[in-house]
Design a protein around this motif. Structure first.
Motif, PDB file in Angstrom:
ATOM      1  N   SER A  49       1.032  -1.378  -0.020  1.00 43.08           N
ATOM      2  CA  SER A  49       0.042  -0.032   0.159  1.00 43.08           C
ATOM      3  C   SER A  49       1.185   1.248   0.138  1.00 43.08           C
ATOM      4  O   SER A  49       2.123   1.245   0.325  1.00 43.08           O
ATOM      5  N   GLY A  50       0.502   2.364  -0.299  1.00 44.38           N
ATOM      6  CA  GLY A  50       1.128   3.559  -0.324  1.00 44.38           C
ATOM      7  C   GLY A  50       0.707   4.692  -0.599  1.00 44.38           C
ATOM      8  O   GLY A  50      -0.586   4.607  -1.019  1.00 44.38           O
ATOM      9  N   THR A  51       1.263   5.818  -1.019  1.00 44.29           N
ATOM     10  CA  THR A  51       0.809   7.196  -1.346  1.00 44.29           C
ATOM     11  C   THR A  51       1.283   7.820  -2.392  1.00 44.29           C
ATOM     12  O   THR A  51       2.839   7.247  -2.890  1.00 44.29           O
ATOM     13  N   THR A  52       0.834   8.621  -2.851  1.00 40.51           N
ATOM     14  CA  THR A  52       1.523   9.435  -4.243  1.00 40.51           C
ATOM     15  C   THR A  52       1.393  10.974  -3.671  1.00 40.51           C
ATOM     16  O   THR A  52       0.726  11.309  -2.719  1.00 40.51           O
ATOM     17  N   ASP A  53       2.045  11.848  -4.594  1.00 37.12           N
ATOM     18  CA  ASP A  53       2.011  13.353  -4.318  1.00 37.12           C
ATOM     19  C   ASP A  53       0.717  13.762  -5.056  1.00 37.12           C
ATOM     20  O   ASP A  53       0.468  15.032  -5.091  1.00 37.12           O
ATOM     21  N   GLY A  54      -0.183  12.864  -5.734  1.00 39.38           N
ATOM     22  CA  GLY A  54      -1.337  13.527  -6.223  1.00 39.38           C
ATOM     23  C   GLY A  54      -2.470  13.683  -5.184  1.00 39.38           C
ATOM     24  O   GLY A  54      -2.302  13.156  -3.972  1.00 39.38           O
ATOM     25  N   THR A  55      -3.380  14.673  -5.613  1.00 37.42           N
ATOM     26  CA  THR A  55      -4.588  15.010  -4.845  1.00 37.42           C
ATOM     27  C   THR A  55      -5.626  15.202  -5.671  1.00 37.42           C
ATOM     28  O   THR A  55      -5.722  15.192  -7.128  1.00 37.42           O
ATOM     29  N   VAL A  56      -6.983  14.893  -5.196  1.00 40.07           N
ATOM     30  CA  VAL A  56      -8.296  14.967  -5.642  1.00 40.07           C
ATOM     31  C   VAL A  56      -8.974  15.822  -4.813  1.00 40.07           C
ATOM     32  O   VAL A  56      -9.270  15.476  -3.519  1.00 40.07           O
ATOM     33  N   SER A  57      -9.439  16.920  -5.145  1.00 36.37           N
ATOM     34  CA  SER A  57     -10.129  17.983  -4.320  1.00 36.37           C
ATOM     35  C   SER A  57      -9.204  18.120  -2.982  1.00 36.37           C
ATOM     36  O   SER A  57      -9.926  18.206  -1.960  1.00 36.37           O
ATOM     37  N   GLY A  58      -8.063  18.117  -2.958  1.00 43.80           N
ATOM     38  CA  GLY A  58      -7.236  18.631  -2.040  1.00 43.80           C
ATOM     39  C   GLY A  58      -6.779  17.351  -1.276  1.00 43.80           C
ATOM     40  O   GLY A  58      -6.182  17.385  -0.081  1.00 43.80           O
ATOM     41  N   THR A  59      -7.345  16.429  -1.370  1.00 43.03           N
ATOM     42  CA  THR A  59      -7.222  15.044  -0.514  1.00 43.03           C
ATOM     43  C   THR A  59      -6.189  14.174  -1.071  1.00 43.03           C
ATOM     44  O   THR A  59      -6.200  13.730  -2.309  1.00 43.03           O
ATOM     45  N   PRO A  60      -5.142  14.189  -0.263  1.00 45.49           N
ATOM     46  CA  PRO A  60      -3.865  13.084  -0.953  1.00 45.49           C
ATOM     47  C   PRO A  60      -4.262  11.842  -1.201  1.00 45.49           C
ATOM     48  O   PRO A  60      -5.325  11.309  -0.763  1.00 45.49           O
ATOM     49  N   GLN A  61      -3.659  11.273  -2.105  1.00 45.93           N
ATOM     50  CA  GLN A  61      -4.160   9.869  -2.603  1.00 45.93           C
ATOM     51  C   GLN A  61      -3.267   8.875  -2.082  1.00 45.93           C
ATOM     52  O   GLN A  61      -2.144   9.006  -1.950  1.00 45.93           O
ATOM     53  N   THR A  62      -4.008   7.971  -1.603  1.00 46.95           N
ATOM     54  CA  THR A  62      -3.297   6.796  -0.926  1.00 46.95           C
ATOM     55  C   THR A  62      -3.376   5.519  -1.620  1.00 46.95           C
ATOM     56  O   THR A  62      -2.884   4.351  -0.945  1.00 46.95           O
ATOM     57  N   ALA A  63      -4.064   5.269  -2.625  1.00 48.36           N
ATOM     58  CA  ALA A  63      -4.337   3.997  -3.363  1.00 48.36           C
ATOM     59  C   ALA A  63      -3.036   3.758  -4.284  1.00 48.36           C
ATOM     60  O   ALA A  63      -2.545   4.507  -5.133  1.00 48.36           O
ATOM     61  N   LEU A  64      -2.507   2.584  -4.277  1.00 51.26           N
ATOM     62  CA  LEU A  64      -1.499   1.987  -4.979  1.00 51.26           C
ATOM     63  C   LEU A  64      -2.180   0.672  -5.473  1.00 51.26           C
ATOM     64  O   LEU A  64      -2.586  -0.195  -4.543  1.00 51.26           O
TER      65      LEU A  64
END
Length: 117
Positions: A90-105
């Protein structure tokens, strides 16, 4: 037991929107190989290409460009004192959707004969 991630595996951000893949560039110089493919020891800092998210400064939405963290490492199988990454990642990226950090890998790989815990 979980399969190990190798350079032949596909790890992507959670924004798999055809025709884009959001693929994480897997690199490894590990000497341990499965079917001629080195096992992966980490993905933090790896480039993410073709994220399906479209940048929108009005909603603070940004496509993924870098993997920032990962979890799901083997507790026993190590290469050079570094744990091997497993399919349970599992992990995170530097992407955001509506300001929410993305945690899906997401992970997808050919079946490997090497499994670890």
């Amino acid at each position: 037991m979980a399969s190990v991630v190798t350079r032949a595996s596909t790890v992507s951000c959670g924004h798999v929107l055809p025709p884009k893949l959001g693929k994480v560039e897997l690199t490894s110089t590990a000497k341990l190989k499965v079917g001629d493919n080195p096992v992966v020891l980490g993905i933090s800092g790896a480039t993410v290409g073709d994220c399906g998210t479209v940048a929108d400064p009005n909603t603070s939405t940004k496509p993924c460009t870098t993997a920032t963290a990962a979890a799901g490492f083997a507790t026993k199988l190590k290469v050079g004192n570094q744990p091997v990454l497993l399919e349970t990642l599992s992990g995170t990226t530097d992407g955001t959707v509506s300001g929410t950090p993305q945690t899906a890998l997401a992970w997808k790989a050919p079946l490997t004969k090497l499994q670890a815990s």
